[in-house]
Design a protein around this motif. Structure first.
Motif, PDB file in Angstrom:
ATOM      1  N   THR A  98     -60.582  16.188  75.206  1.00 20.20           N
ATOM      2  CA  THR A  98     -59.688  15.317  75.910  1.00 20.20           C
ATOM      3  C   THR A  98     -59.558  15.368  77.512  1.00 20.20           C
ATOM      4  O   THR A  98     -59.142  14.289  77.932  1.00 20.20           O
ATOM      5  CB  THR A  98     -58.088  15.915  75.420  1.00 20.20           C
ATOM      6  N   ASN A 148     -54.454  15.374  69.157  1.00 18.49           N
ATOM      7  CA  ASN A 148     -54.487  15.161  70.478  1.00 18.49           C
ATOM      8  C   ASN A 148     -53.178  14.640  71.154  1.00 18.49           C
ATOM      9  O   ASN A 148     -52.427  15.287  71.777  1.00 18.49           O
ATOM     10  CB  ASN A 148     -55.572  14.297  71.316  1.00 18.49           C
ATOM     11  N   GLU A 185     -50.928  17.313  72.764  1.00 20.14           N
ATOM     12  CA  GLU A 185     -50.914  16.926  74.335  1.00 20.14           C
ATOM     13  C   GLU A 185     -50.320  15.753  74.627  1.00 20.14           C
ATOM     14  O   GLU A 185     -50.270  15.525  75.874  1.00 20.14           O
ATOM     15  CB  GLU A 185     -52.245  17.170  74.746  1.00 20.14           C
ATOM     16  N   LYS A 245     -51.999  13.055  74.507  1.00 20.41           N
ATOM     17  CA  LYS A 245     -53.024  12.322  75.322  1.00 20.41           C
ATOM     18  C   LYS A 245     -53.936  12.048  74.783  1.00 20.41           C
ATOM     19  O   LYS A 245     -54.590  12.844  73.864  1.00 20.41           O
ATOM     20  CB  LYS A 245     -53.185  13.067  76.570  1.00 20.41           C
ATOM     21  N   LYS A 282     -60.887  10.124  77.302  1.00 23.29           N
ATOM     22  CA  LYS A 282     -61.249   8.570  78.008  1.00 23.29           C
ATOM     23  C   LYS A 282     -62.380   8.352  77.068  1.00 23.29           C
ATOM     24  O   LYS A 282     -63.712   8.479  77.503  1.00 23.29           O
ATOM     25  CB  LYS A 282     -61.532   9.278  79.348  1.00 23.29           C
TER      26      LYS A 282
END
Ligand SMILES: [Zn+2]
Length: 389
Positions: free
Chosen positions: A259, A285, A289, A291, A294
């Protein structure tokens, strides 16, 4: 023999077929793949489905022994606090733990999962795995921050590994924040080249802060748990760049979560010339978190991307289709055919199961799923799944 026909057959390896037909024997082994008008198959022999026929999924990351922890942790705690909740809350009656493992195994089969990369600390799941229709690769986790007891920890993990299928089990470091440098180095002596590693990697930015500056939420976590954090020194670089060079070079490695993996980290990993897979567990995730990784940074490594559910301690289900839906809704340019490779053949390769599953090819036994409600090969919330074989 069954002849299964669907509006579109997507074999994953090879082109998709409109109104294609897949022949499987009683044990599910693929015997032939045919075009619509192939004379080899009579119309009356076919089972005809409306929808998209795909091979079953590979869940590259789970902890089935935590299945009794559904709804037992709060969302959005961040990883260090989540871990302390799991460690404090995971004790339960053995019968409760075993019962929930059996239910999770059934649930994953129903959700179209054919193989699982599963992390354990205990032998609890061995019995269910030995009788399951799902193929499991079991990763026995080792963690340890003290220099003194490295060998006893490796020996204990070997003892646990002994309960599982020897052809589909290996020992692995749990995570950069839970293993000392000396423990990482000890794997060089402790494993052969066919031992696959699966490491939780950069699941939280706190992990990078720990390695870069020796600060952040993990120091509080160590204090609370009474762990020795003396071994961590500020390295001025992210975690993966610190620990990866210590691991033996020729072992396949699944990096799980990623992450907070930067482009620079990916470049570093590539220059190491290792056999690395990146496992993404989107729902876990978001749960822990809030998030997602990417994803675009990883697209050049598309053949190395795999998907996982993580455990019911950080997810409300164990479904690769649901994980795909989350990724598709957050990243528009990720098309279905690409995500499907991550969910099938790439995961099979990561776990060394590509000869038996991951694609609809003659002589494989991939399991067959029917997706319905798709819109021009686009995945969305209302897509449903049915296991056909
Ligand atoms: Zn995990």
């Amino acid at each position: 023999m069954r002849y299964i026909s669907a509006s579109i057959v997507v074999p994953v390896v090879g082109n998709f077929l409109k109104n294609g037909v897949v022949a499987i024997d009683e044990s599910g082994v693929v015997k032939g793949i045919y075009e619509q008008n192939d004379v080899a198959v009579l119309d009356e022999e076919k089972e005809v489905y409306e929808g998209i026929l795909i091979p079953a999924f590979v869940n590259a990351h789970c902890h089935i022994e935590l299945s009794h922890m559904l709804d037992k942790t709060q969302k959005g705690l961040g990883l260090p606090r989540f871990l302390s909740e799991v460690m404090k809350g995971r004790a339960a009656d053995e019968s409760e733990i075993m019962g929930q493992i059996a239910l999770a195994d059934e649930l994953m089969w129903k959700n179209g999962i054919q193989a699982v990369g599963d992390h354990v600390n205990t032998p609890y799941s061995a019995e269910v795995k030995a009788h399951s229709k799902i193929v499991y690769h079991t990763f026995v986790e080792i963690m340890g921050l003290n220099k003194e007891d490295i060998q006893p920890r490796i020996d204990a993990a070997r003892d646990t590994e002994f309960y599982f299928d020897a052809n589909h089990a290996s020992i692995t470091p749990h995570a950069p924040y839970s293993c000392s440098k000396e423990l990482f180095k000890a794997f060089k002596r402790a494993v052969s080249e066919d031992n696959i590693f699966s490491i939780h990697n950069q699941e939280s930015d706190e992990e990078n802060k720990l390695f870069r500056y020796r600060e952040g939420g993990f120091l509080d976590f160590y204090k609370e748990m009474g762990f020795d954090a003396e071994g961590f020194k500020a390295q001025a670089r992210n975690s993966v760049q610190s620990y990866l060079p210590h691991l033996p070079k020729n072992n396949r490695l699944i990096l799980v979560h990623n992450t907070f993996t930067s482009l620079k980290d990916i470049d570093f990993i590539n220059r190491q010339d290792r056999d690395v897979y990146y496992c993404i567990c989107p729902k876990a995730n978001l749960y822990i978190e809030g998030k997602l990784p990417k994803i675009l940074n990883f697209i050049p490594d598309r053949a190395k991307m795999v998907l996982g559910t993580d455990s019911l301690a950080s997810n409300d289900g164990l479904s690769i289709l649901e994980e795909m839906k989350v990724l598709a809704s957050h990243f528009e340019h990720l098309d279905f055919l690409q995500l499907l490779q991550w969910a099938t053949i790439n995961g099979a390769r990561a776990l060394g199961l590509e000869d038996v599953m991951g694609s609809i090819e003659v002589s494989k036994r991939p399991g067959l799923l029917l997706l319905q409600g798709m819109n021009n090969l686009r995945i969305h919330d209302r897509v449903t799944l049915q296991r056909i074989a």
